[in-house]
Design an enzyme around this catalytic site. Structure first.
Site, PDB file in Angstrom:
ATOM      1  CG  ASP A 279      -3.811  -0.332   9.101  1.00 51.70           C
ATOM      2  OD1 ASP A 279      -4.603   0.131   9.932  1.00 51.70           O
ATOM      3  OD2 ASP A 279      -4.176  -0.817   8.015  1.00 51.70           O
ATOM      4  CG  ASP A 432      -1.314   2.108  -6.569  1.00 51.31           C
ATOM      5  OD1 ASP A 432      -1.765   1.036  -7.015  1.00 51.31           O
ATOM      6  OD2 ASP A 432      -0.110   2.268  -6.295  1.00 51.31           O
TER       7      ASP A 432
END
Length: 704
Positions: A279, A432
């Site tokens: 990214d 997460d």
């Protein structure tokens, strides 16, 4: 050979000096005071028995040990003044070159939304007013002390009427009346509430430690099914299709080590696909990572490079985009590693077999280990915290509850569990933990492997660590707001709902930073100015010391740092409390996402070892790469020596909140000294110094 010593006397009497003459000219004459009845009887070595020889040898060793200790003590005393001067000069340099955290926030970064400047200015105005008020009160109390009032309420009110005759005495009596009637009762009530929360959280920590002790005592550990693993053969055993993902963003310091480690995983190549999910918005970094991937493709690795055009959702958006690829449906499991993680070649051999014949298992999480845990004081303190987190919290919850928060990396997911739970979502900064909570609500179980480690890197600068902790503590509060209705409506048992709502979210994510900041950083210094509200010594000293002792047990080598650890944890409560509030009430900084700065020390270590041992096929970078990198390092060194003006300078932040609290705590410590508060004075003094060091960024490394 001549005897070493020429003994002056053979049978010394009580109180008689003993002169030991040494034949070695480099040794000085040592005079010992006369012995008591238990003292050694010094005789001629040639006629003495083995027992007397041993005693003489022990006496000589003791003498030299004492002399050595005295020499070291003198050296320490002489080094105090230069050390203090060095500290003062370091403070001057950092204050002169530093930028405040207000300036850092105004620079933006990470795509975060800027906070309302009006709210921030009011917050800092409140801090300034509070500090000035504390200084005024301190001056007030000092004046009262020198007038002989000794800050005692009973003495003030029962004194004769003519005693309070001047204006200052009248104002002081009015102040005492206000604090007794209006300030002390609510402050004492808040103190009791925080103490109750403190005891509950301490009890939870004690239970976790007892659970860890029971696991060690009974040697409990997750074991895969029989026949699921065969480490000696490559194709036998349980070898399903595994997808490996490495999400990264502008991390050119560490990309080589993670790609090299993943490409060397011991798994059949036909059943392994590696995705490098880049990214990065820096074209140079993109080019370097893409070239590294192509080199490993030429080595025969099954690896792909992916770069998103629309970079939304940070890490969660990156993982979500990768999972939408058509070929993902051919794979059963996905392993995730951040850019600074280096799994060992047998990582998949130790984790994937746990899924065999265990259809309810959704996640296998490995433990982190740190290549730079001894780099500086900041990394040592982080190692204490994370060692307790993995060995105690994660392991106990994994064994007894089959649930814990996914750590975002060094874990293997069943792809079906991800899809069943809704996949990756960009709604919080802790994607997460979000996926772990949703998977648990759908009935999936987790396994934590404490004996499987994956190396990574700790942030070495306080600025990077502070931003990381802000994200780690604001995200859970965002998630709690979003998941609370789903938890209540879920079909899991009442005990699991209680564990998730009260223990997982409220107690460990909200209550801990709340009482730590409120009790030790606000209430305790306020009780120095309002002595009618008291905090017992066991709350200030004994229980925190016991909890710090429990926290440090998983990292026994860190015992010398137990006091700095206790002080630093209270200092970090400012950042954690601020993050918790911003996440709970959806303030602007709750959506801050800044990639944790990496130093690449582990990359340097790998490079040095490869240079010493020689290049190996499919391990690290290739041989031409090493030569190029060595030439680059030499060129950079020559440029730095040739032109000092071009050398990159380092800077530090000056953190205003920490400095403000340091000023408050030191002021309160001076006030406690007047009233002889004992342990409160030492705690406030050392805690104030801790805030001062952190506020001036004197802990950890400076950043580029």
């Amino acid at each position: 050979m001549a005897p070493l010593f020429d003994w002056g006397v053979k049978e010394p009497q009580r109180g008689t000096p003993v002169v030991v003459k040494m034949q070695n000219p480099n040794w000085s004459m040592v005079e010992l005071e006369g012995p008591s009845d238990e003292d050694l009887l010094i005789t001629d070595p040639s006629s003495a028995g083995s027992r007397d020889k041993g005693r003489g040898k022990n006496a000589k060793q003791l003498t030299w040990v004492l002399l050595l200790k005295a020499h070291r003590a003198a050296g320490c005393l002489t080094s105090i003044a230069p050390a203090m001067l060095g500290l003062v000069s370091a403070v001057k340099r950092r204050v002169a070159s530093g930028r405040t955290d207000v300036d850092a926030d105004s620079e933006g970064g990470g795509g975060r939304e800027k906070e309302n400047p009006t709210v921030k200015s009011r917050f800092y105005l409140f801090i300034k007013v509070f500090l000035w008020l504390s200084v005024i009160l301190l001056c007030f109390e000092v004046a009262a002390y020198f007038k002989g009032w000794h800050l005692q309420l009973e003495y003030l009110f029962w004194a004769p009427a003519f005693w309070v005759k001047d204006f200052f005495g009248w104002v002081y009596a009015l102040w005492v009346l206000i604090r007794v009637e209006y300030l002390a009762p609510p402050l004492q009530l808040l103190t009791y509430a925080c103490i109750v929360l403190f005891l509950i959280q301490s009890l939870d920590r004690l239970v976790l430690c007892l659970g860890c002790f029971w696991i060690r005592f009974k040697k409990i550990k997750p074991v895969p099914k029989d026949g699921a693993v065969d480490l000696e053969s490559g194709e036998k055993g349980f070898c399903p299709m595994v997808l490996v993902q490495i999400p990264m963003c502008n991390e050119k310091e560490v990309y080589q080590q993670s790609i090299a480690a993943v490409c060397n995983l011991d798994w059949p190549k036909s059943k392994l696909l590696i995705q490098v999910l880049d990214d990065s918005d820096d074209p140079t970094t993109q080019s370097l990572i893409n070239e590294e991937v192509q080199k490993w493709q030429q080595e025969g690795a099954n690896i792909l490079y992916r770069h998103r055009v629309i970079r939304d959702g940070y890490k969660a958006g990156n993982l979500k985009s990768a999972m939408n690829c058509n070929y993902v449906k051919d794979y059963e499991f996905v392993a995730i590693f951040d850019a600074d993680f280096q799994p060992t070649p047998d990582f998949l051999r130790k984790t994937v077999p746990h899924f065999k014949d265990n259809d309810e298992l959704g996640l296998v999480q490995a433990r982190w280990s740190f290549v730079n845990k001894d780099e500086n004081l900041l990394t040592r303190l982080q190692n204490i915290n994370l060692s307790f987190h993995f060995e105690v919290e994660q392991q106990v919850n994994g064994i007894f509850i089959n649930f814990f928060g996914f750590n975002g990396t060094a874990g293997v997911w069943r792809i079906k569990a991800l899809e069943d739970s809704g996949g990756w979502l960009e709604r919080t900064t802790v994607e997460d933990m979000d996926i772990a909570v949703r998977a648990h609500l759908h009935g999936w179980k987790f396994v934590f492997l404490n004996d499987v480690e994956c190396q990574c890197e700790l942030p070495e600068s306080y600025e990077a660590y502070r931003k990381q902790q802000h994200r780690w503590h604001s995200g859970p509060m965002q998630l709690f707001r979003l998941c609370l209705p789903d938890i209540i409506r879920s079909k899991i048992s009442i005990w699991k709902k209680f564990n998730m709502i009260f223990l997982f979210f409220l107690l460990r994510k909200l209550i801990l930073p709340f009482y730590s900041f409120t009790l030790f950083c606000i209430i305790l210094p306020m009780t120095m100015f309002v002595p009618e509200a008291e905090i017992p010594a066991w709350v200030v000293c004994y229980i925190p010391a016991a909890m710090s002792f429990l926290n440090i047990l998983p990292a026994p080598k860190a015992f010398p740092f137990i006091v700095p650890y206790l002080l630093f944890e209270n200092t970090m409560s400012v950042t954690k409390f601020n993050a918790m509030i911003s996440g709970l009430f959806q303030l602007g900084s709750a959506y801050e996402w800044v990639v944790t700065k990496k130093s690449g020390r582990s990359s340097e270590g790998d490079l040095a070892s490869l240079v010493e041992k020689g290049p190996k096929p499919q391990r690290g970078a290739s041989a031409p790469d090493l030569e190029e990198m060595k030439e680059e390092f030499r060129r950079q060194e020559e440029e730095e020596k040739g032109s000092r003006s071009k050398k990159k300078k380092k800077h530090n932040r000056i953190y205003m909140k920490e400095l403000a609290l340091a000023f408050l705590l030191l002021t309160a410590s001076a006030r406690s000294l007047l009233s002889a508060q004992g342990i409160h004075f030492y705690f406030l003094l050392f805690q104030g110094v801790s805030f001062l060091l952190v506020g001036l960024d004197l802990i950890g490394e400076q950043v580029d």
